[in-house]
Scaffold this active site. Structure first.
Site, PDB file in Angstrom:
ATOM      1  N   GLU A  24     -10.494   7.143   4.559  1.00  0.00           N
ATOM      2  CA  GLU A  24      -8.914   6.672   5.357  1.00  0.00           C
ATOM      3  C   GLU A  24      -8.909   7.553   6.700  1.00  0.00           C
ATOM      4  O   GLU A  24      -9.600   7.776   7.051  1.00  0.00           O
ATOM      5  CB  GLU A  24      -7.572   6.640   4.272  1.00  0.00           C
ATOM      6  CG  GLU A  24      -7.804   5.628   3.170  1.00  0.00           C
ATOM      7  CD  GLU A  24      -6.240   5.588   2.514  1.00  0.00           C
ATOM      8  OE1 GLU A  24      -5.461   5.734   3.075  1.00  0.00           O
ATOM      9  OE2 GLU A  24      -6.188   6.058   1.221  1.00  0.00           O
TER      10      GLU A  24
ATOM     11  N   ASP B 252       1.107  -1.429  -0.252  1.00  0.00           N
ATOM     12  CA  ASP B 252       0.112   0.225  -0.218  1.00  0.00           C
ATOM     13  C   ASP B 252       0.617   1.446   0.035  1.00  0.00           C
ATOM     14  O   ASP B 252       1.888   1.291   0.234  1.00  0.00           O
ATOM     15  CB  ASP B 252      -1.150   0.274   1.062  1.00  0.00           C
ATOM     16  CG  ASP B 252      -2.187   0.932   0.655  1.00  0.00           C
ATOM     17  OD1 ASP B 252      -1.985   1.780  -0.007  1.00  0.00           O
ATOM     18  OD2 ASP B 252      -2.995   0.401   1.976  1.00  0.00           O
TER      19      ASP B 252
HETATM   20  C1  BGC Z   1      -4.546   3.407  -0.295  1.00  0.00           C
HETATM   21  C2  BGC Z   1      -5.578   2.049  -1.448  1.00  0.00           C
HETATM   22  C3  BGC Z   1      -5.628   2.447  -1.924  1.00  0.00           C
HETATM   23  C4  BGC Z   1      -4.134   2.740  -2.442  1.00  0.00           C
HETATM   24  C5  BGC Z   1      -3.992   3.707  -3.771  1.00  0.00           C
HETATM   25  C6  BGC Z   1      -3.911   3.897   0.123  1.00  0.00           C
HETATM   26  O1  BGC Z   1      -3.268   4.480   0.964  1.00  0.00           O
HETATM   27  O2  BGC Z   1      -5.196   2.471   1.788  1.00  0.00           O
HETATM   28  O3  BGC Z   1      -6.552   1.227  -0.461  1.00  0.00           O
HETATM   29  O4  BGC Z   1      -5.705   1.668  -3.022  1.00  0.00           O
HETATM   30  O5  BGC Z   1      -4.405   3.902  -1.695  1.00  0.00           O
HETATM   31  O6  BGC Z   1      -4.650   4.923  -3.429  1.00  0.00           O
HETATM   32  C1  BGC Z   2      -3.629   9.795  -2.709  1.00  0.00           C
HETATM   33  C2  BGC Z   2      -4.518   8.348  -2.512  1.00  0.00           C
HETATM   34  C3  BGC Z   2      -4.207   7.986  -1.367  1.00  0.00           C
HETATM   35  C4  BGC Z   2      -3.449   8.395   0.403  1.00  0.00           C
HETATM   36  C5  BGC Z   2      -2.347   7.837   0.989  1.00  0.00           C
HETATM   37  C6  BGC Z   2      -3.691  10.115  -1.446  1.00  0.00           C
HETATM   38  O1  BGC Z   2      -2.631  11.752  -2.006  1.00  0.00           O
HETATM   39  O2  BGC Z   2      -4.528  10.039  -3.803  1.00  0.00           O
HETATM   40  O3  BGC Z   2      -4.963   7.396  -3.399  1.00  0.00           O
HETATM   41  O4  BGC Z   2      -4.588   6.555  -0.598  1.00  0.00           O
HETATM   42  O5  BGC Z   2      -2.693   9.429  -0.626  1.00  0.00           O
HETATM   43  O6  BGC Z   2      -1.968   8.597   1.872  1.00  0.00           O
END
Ligand code: BGC
Ligand code: BGC
Length: 754
Positions: free
Chosen positions: A432, A231
């Protein structure tokens, strides 16, 4: 990969041609062996987690929590297939879905990404979604009309202590498998080709570095022969690793790093070196490469035409097509859960005079939640959803067609008294960790809807509440004030699905009965966030599986316990700095055009010097000296200026508080500022000169400034990027310590802003 809110050329309104062009360029670069002798096609992945949600005009399906309530496996497979189709229109090969978290604590910000608290639904759904995305093994597996799927986040993301995102799961191994592992059982049986490692720890060890889980359990015991992807810089969280350097993850069994930042360059060099010096066995690299090639081969990437020339490429009519929208609309109908229906108020005759109100009534962004065009789902307007329908629009069409009257009034005022009021309210979008909460009280987050409901109640106007949320929430007061109450979750772009259920047709017949049932238990108190079917002493307000149908007798009366709402519990302070800067913040120093992160004890540059100093304990404070040659000061900001939601952890009476010791009185204006971002920067600065001029020198003082001084002047706490900046253009020498946000203490409520 393109993360949430990432688009070709950073352009939100990129066209299909832009997406395809980027996919094609990457592909062509990857198969061009003139530079490095390699012609292996790339594989582009995207978070299509409720439809192809980064793309303007795509069909946005209800988020998983609503789909769980629909409990319809066949529907899931169809939704996944439709999503795969829309993804392929943009030339993308790989989808980071399904999320198969079995969510146990609803304070978790990703609760809505889970289907259920019950591993049974999660397991069946995981299989259905993988089939829909990839096709069925032996039939149409990874054919030209399918994409590669990812079951995520392995494993235990939905079971962390206190529901903290990226936190620690302390389940026993049996529980980890029986509750949190079932989505992988279902997903792998259906042939999922990739698994994403989770940010979370299991018994304090980060999964990204857990060889037992990634290799022994997943690859060996469960027989997974696809690849494990990390991730977002998740490897950097392993003890001893950084984003730039992490042999531990590879050795544990990670096959692809997700390293979306510039860190990939040193990481690549370091990895090569670690293979050469034996830190990483070459056999491990061979295994990772074999797994990746195996998946690319199975997916036909070596044989398929290039992204611009595949069967769905650039067929923009498939993005948000009539069929896909009809499917999403059906999913909305099936996902709604009726919690209360006094005197069988619902379904409503559309021939009445109906007031439609609340901040969710005509707001497609709000009804779609996080992971919607942008990562957090914020900053969108209805114009960003061409082809989509707000809840109001869906209701109005049917009401007006039937000869009734639909009146939109977001704030609830009206000229002539309506027959009924429909109030659409609920949570603002989040994704998130930004969605993590202290408890599951809705009232604490937003007190306005209750006022609105009570206003209608007092005037004898029957009220239907439509509650938008990414989790079950404690809404006892709102339930009491409503005649009917529907949990509509995060329905997505097809708002008509709600009218299809709550309104009768023009002949007075029910169109569609409610069939949605709670796939998460509904809490009885604001702190009952960890309430799951099968618990000892299980006592939710409404149990797992609850959901009224039109012929059912109403169950909830108007006398639910509301006490918590009247005496809100004192929120814990939000600590920003106490000796160190707290996550997610960092301390910056600036003077004129210089800007530095304060990461050592002393910093000195033209205009400003900085050193750590002591207040109560060693180095729990810092001193800054501004020489007055340029504007200079200190600023606390989020990493990469990422938006951070302070609204949800504050009250309207919260205040910014910090300790300050002046070595000199100001000779020029001193400003205290906080900043937000709404795409453009926003925020507000207060002139503190007056306050500081009255302070006795060389003694610690606590300053408290009500946040309303900022919020009433354009500061949006939900979109904070900097909660504290102190600056001056004149000479100033001062110490600062203990910066936090405190709540509702009477002493300072009367404080003025200056
Ligand atoms: C998330 C994932 C996601 C990835 C890519 C991460 O922060 O936990 O679910 O697929 O970002 O965007
Ligand atoms: C991205 C997300 C990712 C996240 C992780 C964002 O800037 O756009 O896809 O999951 O950062 O912290």
């Amino acid at each position: 990969l393109n993360g949430g809110g990432a688009f070709p050329n950073n352009e939100k309104h990129s066209t299909m041609a832009d997406w395809i062009e980027l996919a094609e360029k990457m592909y062509q670069a990857s198969i061009d062996d003139s530079l490095d002798g390699s012609n292996i096609p790339t594989m582009w992945g995207t978070d299509a987690v409720h439809g192809h949600n980064n793309v303007i005009g795509a069909t946005l399906f209800p988020h998983n929590i609503g789909l769980g309530a629909a409990n319809n496996i066949e529907l899931m497979e169809q939704i996944a297939q439709a999503t795969a189709t829309e993804v392929m229109v943009t030339g993308i090969d790989w989808v980071f879905a399904p999320t198969v978290a079995t969510v146990r604590d609803d304070r978790w910000g990703r609760t809505y990404e889970g289907y259920s608290e019950d591993p049974k639904i999660v397991k069946q759904y995981a299989a259905a979604v993988v089939r829909g995305l990839q096709g069925t093994p032996g039939e149409n597996f990874l054919g030209d009309n399918r994409v590669i799927s990812t079951v995520k986040h392995f494993v235990g993301d939905g079971g962390t202590v206190n529901g903290v995102d990226q936190g620690n799961n302390i389940a026993s191994e049996k529980e980890l498998f029986d509750i949190h592992g079932q989505g992988y059982v279902g997903g792998l049986q259906a042939g999922a080709q990739s698994v994403m490692a989770s940010f979370n720890s299991w018994h304090s060890k980060k999964n990204h570095g857990n060889k037992y889980l990634l290799t022994d359990v997943l690859k060996e015991q469960m027989g997974f022969d696809g690849f494990v992807v990390g991730d977002w810089n998740g490897h950097g969280q392993i003890a001893g690793c950084t984003n730039e350097n992490c042999p531990q993850a590879i050795n544990a069994g990670l096959d692809i790093f997700m390293v979306p930042t510039d860190a990939w360059k040193p990481l690549y060099e370091n990895t090569i070196q670690q293979v050469n010096n034996g830190t990483i066995p070459l056999s491990r690299i061979d295994d990772a490469v074999r797994r990746i090639l195996r998946v690319k081969h199975r997916a036909g990437l070596f044989d398929k035409p290039s992204p611009a020339n595949r069967i769905y490429s650039g067929k923009r009519e498939l993005i948000g097509s009539k069929e896909h929208r009809a499917l999403a609309r059906r999913a909305v109908q099936q996902s709604l859960v009726l919690l209360k229906n006094k005197n069988n108020l619902l379904p409503l005759s559309p021939k009445q005079n109906i007031l439609i109100t609340g901040d969710g009534a005509d707001n497609i962004g709000k009804q779609s939640g996080g992971w919607t065009i942008t990562w957090q789902g914020t900053g969108n307007t209805n114009q960003d959803f061409p082809g989509g329908t707000s809840i109001y629009q869906g209701l109005a069409e049917q009401i007006n067609n039937a000869g009734g009257q639909a009146i939109l009034s977001i704030d609830g005022h009206f000229d002539s008294k309506p027959d009924i009021a429909i109030v659409v309210f609920g949570e603002e979008p989040y994704a998130e960790g930004q969605g993590d909460r202290e408890d599951v009280s809705f009232y604490r987050e937003n007190k306005k809807p209750l006022e609105l409901l009570n206003q209608f109640k007092e005037q004898g106007i029957p009220v239907v509440s439509l509650f938008i949320s990414g989790r079950p929430m404690w809404v006892n007061a709102e339930l009491n004030a409503s005649d009917s109450f529907v949990a509509i979750w995060l329905p997505g772009s097809e708002g008509q699905g709600i009218a299809d259920v709550i309104l009768k047709d023009s002949e007075g017949h029910t169109q569609n009965d409610f069939i949605g049932k709670l796939s998460y238990s509904w809490p009885n108190t604001p702190t009952q966030s960890r309430v799951n079917k099968g618990d000892e002493n299980y006592s939710p307000l409404l149990p797992y599986g609850f959901g009224l149908r039109y012929n059912d007798t109403n169950f909830l009366a108007d006398d639910l316990q509301e006490l918590f709402a009247q005496t809100p519990k004192e929120l814990p302070p939000v600590v920003i700095f106490n000796g160190t800067t707290k996550k997610p913040w960092q301390l910056l120093l600036f003077a004129g055009e210089y800007q530095f992160e304060a990461n050592s004890n002393v910093h000195q540059f033209p205009g400003l010097s900085y050193k750590t100093t002591d207040k109560n304990i060693q180095e729990d404070a810092f001193n800054i000296r501004i020489d007055g040659s340029v504007k200079a000061g200190v600023k606390i900001v989020s990493f990469s200026n990422r938006i951070h939601d302070l609204k949800s952890t504050t009250e309207s009476t919260s205040a910014l508080q910090f300790s300050i010791k002046l070595q000199s009185h100001p000779s020029d204006e001193v400003n205290l500022s906080i900043y937000c971002s709404e795409g453009e920067s926003c925020g507000h600065s207060l002139n503190l000169t007056n306050k500081l001029s009255q302070i006795e020198l060389s003694k610690w003082h606590q300053l408290t400034v009500n946040l309303s001084c900022f919020t009433e002047n354009g500061m949006k706490l939900a979109q904070t990027i900097s909660p504290f900046e102190l600056s001056s253009s004149g000479p100033l020498n001062l110490d600062i310590a203990d910066i936090s946000i405190v709540h509702a203490s009477k002493e300072y409520l009367s404080n003025s802003c200056h």
